[in-house]
Write an enzyme that holds these catalytic residues in place. Structure first.
Site, PDB file in Angstrom:
ATOM      1  N   GLY A  14     -28.746  13.497 -11.567  1.00 28.48           N
ATOM      2  CA  GLY A  14     -27.782  12.619 -12.238  1.00 28.48           C
ATOM      3  C   GLY A  14     -27.922  12.546 -13.751  1.00 28.48           C
ATOM      4  O   GLY A  14     -27.595  11.520 -14.352  1.00 28.48           O
ATOM      5  N   HIS A 111     -19.115  22.234 -14.369  1.00 30.01           N
ATOM      6  CA  HIS A 111     -19.736  23.428 -13.777  1.00 30.01           C
ATOM      7  C   HIS A 111     -20.543  24.151 -14.850  1.00 30.01           C
ATOM      8  O   HIS A 111     -20.062  24.324 -15.980  1.00 30.01           O
ATOM      9  CB  HIS A 111     -18.651  24.349 -13.196  1.00 30.01           C
ATOM     10  CG  HIS A 111     -19.234  25.539 -12.509  1.00 30.01           C
ATOM     11  ND1 HIS A 111     -19.778  25.463 -11.232  1.00 30.01           N
ATOM     12  CD2 HIS A 111     -19.420  26.811 -12.915  1.00 30.01           C
ATOM     13  CE1 HIS A 111     -20.257  26.645 -10.900  1.00 30.01           C
ATOM     14  NE2 HIS A 111     -20.048  27.486 -11.905  1.00 30.01           N
ATOM     15  N   GLU A 181     -23.548  20.328 -21.341  1.00 30.24           N
ATOM     16  CA  GLU A 181     -22.826  19.549 -20.315  1.00 30.24           C
ATOM     17  C   GLU A 181     -22.809  18.067 -20.675  1.00 30.24           C
ATOM     18  O   GLU A 181     -21.791  17.389 -20.500  1.00 30.24           O
ATOM     19  CB  GLU A 181     -23.496  19.715 -18.944  1.00 30.24           C
ATOM     20  CG  GLU A 181     -23.414  21.110 -18.372  1.00 30.24           C
ATOM     21  CD  GLU A 181     -24.041  21.180 -16.983  1.00 30.24           C
ATOM     22  OE1 GLU A 181     -23.807  20.282 -16.159  1.00 30.24           O
ATOM     23  OE2 GLU A 181     -24.777  22.142 -16.709  1.00 30.24           O
TER      24      GLU A 181
HETATM   25  C1  GAR Z   1     -25.353  20.384 -13.434  1.00 29.76           C
HETATM   26  O1  GAR Z   1     -25.836  21.510 -14.109  1.00 29.76           O
HETATM   27  C2  GAR Z   1     -23.932  20.639 -12.958  1.00 29.76           C
HETATM   28  O2  GAR Z   1     -23.170  21.399 -13.843  1.00 29.76           O
HETATM   29  C3  GAR Z   1     -24.192  21.387 -11.680  1.00 29.76           C
HETATM   30  O3  GAR Z   1     -25.273  20.702 -11.081  1.00 29.76           O
HETATM   31  C4  GAR Z   1     -26.100  20.161 -12.112  1.00 29.76           C
HETATM   32  C5  GAR Z   1     -26.324  18.691 -11.827  1.00 29.76           C
HETATM   33  O4  GAR Z   1     -27.235  18.141 -12.715  1.00 29.76           O
HETATM   34  N1  GAR Z   1     -23.023  21.432 -10.858  1.00 29.76           N
HETATM   35  C6  GAR Z   1     -22.683  22.483 -10.124  1.00 29.76           C
HETATM   36  O5  GAR Z   1     -23.354  23.497 -10.044  1.00 29.76           O
HETATM   37  C7  GAR Z   1     -21.367  22.331  -9.376  1.00 29.76           C
HETATM   38  N2  GAR Z   1     -20.908  23.593  -8.884  1.00 29.76           N
HETATM   39  P1  GAR Z   1     -27.395  16.570 -12.873  1.00 29.76           P
HETATM   40  O6  GAR Z   1     -27.547  15.986 -11.475  1.00 29.76           O
HETATM   41  O7  GAR Z   1     -28.664  16.412 -13.664  1.00 29.76           O
HETATM   42  O8  GAR Z   1     -26.188  16.044 -13.586  1.00 29.76           O
END
Ligand code: GAR
Length: 211
Positions: A14, A111, A181
Site C-alpha cells: 500500500g 501499472h 508511481e
Molecule cells: C505497484 O508497483 C503497482 O504499480 C503494482 O503493484 C505495486 C503495488 O505496490 N501494480 C500492478 O502490478 C498491477 N498490475 P504498493 O502496494 O506498495 O502500492
C-alpha cells in the site's frame, strides 16, 4: 465543488495508497478516501489506512469460491460508503464485468510499466520488471489509466518514463519506478477529482485549469 468519495482497493504493502493519503492530507486533492479494501488477509496497507483514521476492511478472496460473489461483496462495501471513484493501488484481482459496468470510467489503475509494454494477464508486481529487464529495454516507467474490460487496456491518463541502468535488478528498477508511481497516481486522482479528465475514444483529454 464537493469532495469526491474515493474507494481504494489494495492487495499488499500500500505505498501508493500512502501517497494518496499524504496528498489528500496536504489538501492537494479534492477528494476523501471513504474506504480501503484489501483482497488479501494482513495486507500492510490496511494498517496504513487505520493509522490515518480511514475505514479499512479485508475481503479475503480466499474465502470466496465464486468470483462474482467476491466481487459483489466488494461492490456492496463501496456502495455502503457511497464511493464515486475507485482507485486500484496495487490491487491484483481482475474485476468482474458487472463491477466495470457499475463504475464505468470511474476506475483508475496504476501499472508499473509503459503500457502497452509488459502489461496484461500475468504482468503484475516484480514480474513486470523482470520481463522488462529480460527484454533488454532501455526505458520502462509507470502508467495510470482508466480500467475497461481488458487487462490494462483502458485509456491512458498519465505516463512517465524511467531509465533502465545496465546493472538494474527487478528490485532496483521497481524501487525507482515506485517513486514515480507515488507522484503519478495522486496527480491523476487530483485531475479526476477536479473534473479535468475527459475520455474521447482511447484518448484522455486533460483540461488545463484555465479551460
Ligand atoms: C505497484 O508497483 C503497482 O504499480 C503494482 O503493484 C505495486 C503495488 O505496490 N501494480 C500492478 O502490478 C498491477 N498490475 P504498493 O502496494 O506498495 O502500492
Amino acid at each position: 465543488m464537493p469532495k469526491v468519495k474515493i474507494g481504494v482497493l489494495i492487495s499488499g504493502s500500500g505505498t501508493n495508497l500512502q501517497a494518496l493519503i499524504d496528498n489528500i492530507e496536504k489538501g492537494l486533492i479534492n477528494g476523501e478516501i471513504s474506504i480501503v479494501i484489501s483482497d488479501k488477509k494482513d495486507a500492510f496497507g490496511i494498517q496504513r489506512a487505520k493509522k490515518h483514521g480511514i475505514n479499512a476492511v479485508e475481503i479475503d478472496k480466499k474465502n470466496f469460491a465464486d468470483k462474482n460473489i467476491f466481487m459483489k461483496a466488494i461492490m456492496d462495501e463501496l456502495e455502503k460508503h457511497h464511493v464515486e471513484l475507485v482507485v486500484l493501488a496495487g490491487f491484483l484481482s481482475i474485476l468482474s464485468e458487472d463491477f466495470i459496468e457499475k463504475f464505468r470510467n470511474r476506475i483508475i489503475n496504476i501499472h508499473p510499466s509503459l503500457i502497452p509494454a509488459f502489461c496484461g494477464k500475468g504482468y503484475y508486481g516484480q514480474r513486470v520488471h523482470k520481463a522488462a529487464l529480460d527484454y533488454g529495454v532501455k526505458v520502462s516507467g509507470a502508467t495510470v489509466h482508466f480500467v475497461d474490460e481488458g487487462a490494462d487496456t483502458g485509456p491512458i491518463i498519465l505516463q512517465e518514463a524511467v531509465k533502465v541502468e545496465d546493472d538494474d535488478t527487478p528490485e532496483s528498477l521497481a524501487a525507482r519506478i515506485l517513486k514515480v508511481e507515488h507522484k503519478l497516481l495522486p496527480q491523476a486522482v487530483k485531475l479526476y477529482c477536479e473534473g479535468r479528465l475527459t475520455i474521447e475514444g482511447r484518448k484522455v483529454i486533460i483540461r488545463t485549469q484555465n479551460d
